[in-house]
Design an enzyme around this catalytic site. Structure first.
Site, PDB file in Angstrom:
ATOM      1  N   MET A 117       1.950  18.216 -41.542  1.00  0.00           N
ATOM      2  CA  MET A 117       2.506  19.346 -42.285  1.00  0.00           C
ATOM      3  C   MET A 117       3.028  20.397 -41.311  1.00  0.00           C
ATOM      4  O   MET A 117       2.285  20.925 -40.481  1.00  0.00           O
ATOM      5  CB  MET A 117       1.455  19.960 -43.214  1.00  0.00           C
ATOM      6  CG  MET A 117       1.026  19.037 -44.343  1.00  0.00           C
ATOM      7  SD  MET A 117       0.161  19.907 -45.684  1.00  0.00           S
ATOM      8  CE  MET A 117       1.533  20.623 -46.584  1.00  0.00           C
ATOM      9  N   GLU A 118       4.316  20.682 -41.436  1.00  0.00           N
ATOM     10  CA  GLU A 118       4.971  21.692 -40.608  1.00  0.00           C
ATOM     11  C   GLU A 118       6.178  22.221 -41.367  1.00  0.00           C
ATOM     12  O   GLU A 118       6.595  21.655 -42.372  1.00  0.00           O
ATOM     13  CB  GLU A 118       5.372  21.091 -39.257  1.00  0.00           C
ATOM     14  CG  GLU A 118       6.158  19.778 -39.355  1.00  0.00           C
ATOM     15  CD  GLU A 118       6.287  19.079 -38.004  1.00  0.00           C
ATOM     16  OE1 GLU A 118       7.100  19.549 -37.190  1.00  0.00           O
ATOM     17  OE2 GLU A 118       5.592  18.077 -37.777  1.00  0.00           O
ATOM     18  N   TRP A 119       6.731  23.319 -40.879  1.00  0.00           N
ATOM     19  CA  TRP A 119       7.944  23.845 -41.493  1.00  0.00           C
ATOM     20  C   TRP A 119       9.125  22.931 -41.192  1.00  0.00           C
ATOM     21  O   TRP A 119       9.124  22.239 -40.164  1.00  0.00           O
ATOM     22  CB  TRP A 119       8.240  25.249 -40.993  1.00  0.00           C
ATOM     23  CG  TRP A 119       7.233  26.299 -41.358  1.00  0.00           C
ATOM     24  CD1 TRP A 119       6.556  27.120 -40.506  1.00  0.00           C
ATOM     25  CD2 TRP A 119       6.801  26.669 -42.680  1.00  0.00           C
ATOM     26  NE1 TRP A 119       5.727  27.964 -41.209  1.00  0.00           N
ATOM     27  CE2 TRP A 119       5.847  27.709 -42.537  1.00  0.00           C
ATOM     28  CE3 TRP A 119       7.112  26.217 -43.965  1.00  0.00           C
ATOM     29  CZ2 TRP A 119       5.227  28.310 -43.633  1.00  0.00           C
ATOM     30  CZ3 TRP A 119       6.482  26.804 -45.058  1.00  0.00           C
ATOM     31  CH2 TRP A 119       5.553  27.834 -44.888  1.00  0.00           C
TER      32      TRP A 119
END
Length: 234
Positions: A117-119
């Protein structure tokens, strides 16, 4: 316990971490995706690749084109392997979990599945930034479904900004795999526990064409053996 091979690596853009750098950790590994098109897994294993996290899926409709080749190659070379899913913020978590399950086999000895999960500011289709409580809730949905299927507690991968802005430690007591390419993660992540540290994206390893991400396990070789025994798929 599988033998731990010491790293014989270099870096295209080396960083001086000072005290507490990755050289102080004996168990190193990599993460790979479609960008690593040519890997001699036996050579990589002999030169210090003890584990590999392999990109499997993204969102609900993209299978990494190199996943199956990397999965088979790592397994044949005796590299501890796990699959990861890149989260797409414009699709329900349950759909993404189901897609991951359809494409990643339950394999004896596999490492726990990973939720990345990351931008995604450069995504051509989805750059939304949901509130932290929504993101954590979506992560938990994915993690619960995947854990029920594989019988393993998943790992969460995250970057500094995403982890901090969304207080990802509040998702639950999961093993964390954290990125920190300029300083030790204890200094960047407020001393919160981590299990794997991604310390460079410009690693150079015999047997792998081009640059690759390199990681370490937080602990000596004996702890690595114990962690594998407790967390690998039975």
């Amino acid at each position: 316990m599988p033998a731990v091979t010491r790293p014989n690596f270099s870096d295209a853009k080396p960083v001086s971490f000072g005290r507490g750098g990755p050289d102080g950790y004996p168990v190193h590994g990599i993460d790979v995706a479609r960008f690593q098109t040519s890997i001699d897994w036996r050579a990589a294993r002999a030169n210090g690749v003890n584990f590999a996290f392999i990109k499997a899926t993204e969102g609900g409709d993209l299978v990494d084109p190199m996943f199956r080749d990397h999965w088979r190659g790592a397994g044949r070379a005796g590299v501890a392997r796990g699959a990861y899913h890149f989260f797409y913020h414009c699709r329900p978590a349950a759909e993404q979990a189901a897609f991951f399950i359809r494409n990643v086999p339950r394999t004896r000895g596999a490492l726990p599945p990973v939720l990345d999960m990351e931008w995604t500011p450069f995504s051509p289709t989805c750059t939304i930034r949901r509130p932290p409580e929504v993101l954590r809730a979506e992560a938990k949905i994915f993690l619960d479904i995947v854990e029920a299927h594989y019988g393993q507690r998943p790992i969460i991968y995250s970057t500094v900004d995403f982890y901090q802005e969304n207080q990802m430690w509040r998702v639950g007591p999961y093993p964390f795999w954290l990125r920190s390419v300029a300083a030790h993660p204890d200094d960047i992540y407020g001393g919160r526990h981590w299990t794997f540290w991604q310390y460079t994206s410009t690693g150079l390893i015999p047997g792998i064409a081009g640059e690759v991400d390199i990681n370490v396990f937080d602990g000596p070789s004996a702890e690595w053996g114990a962690w594998l025994a407790a967390n690998r798929h039975p």
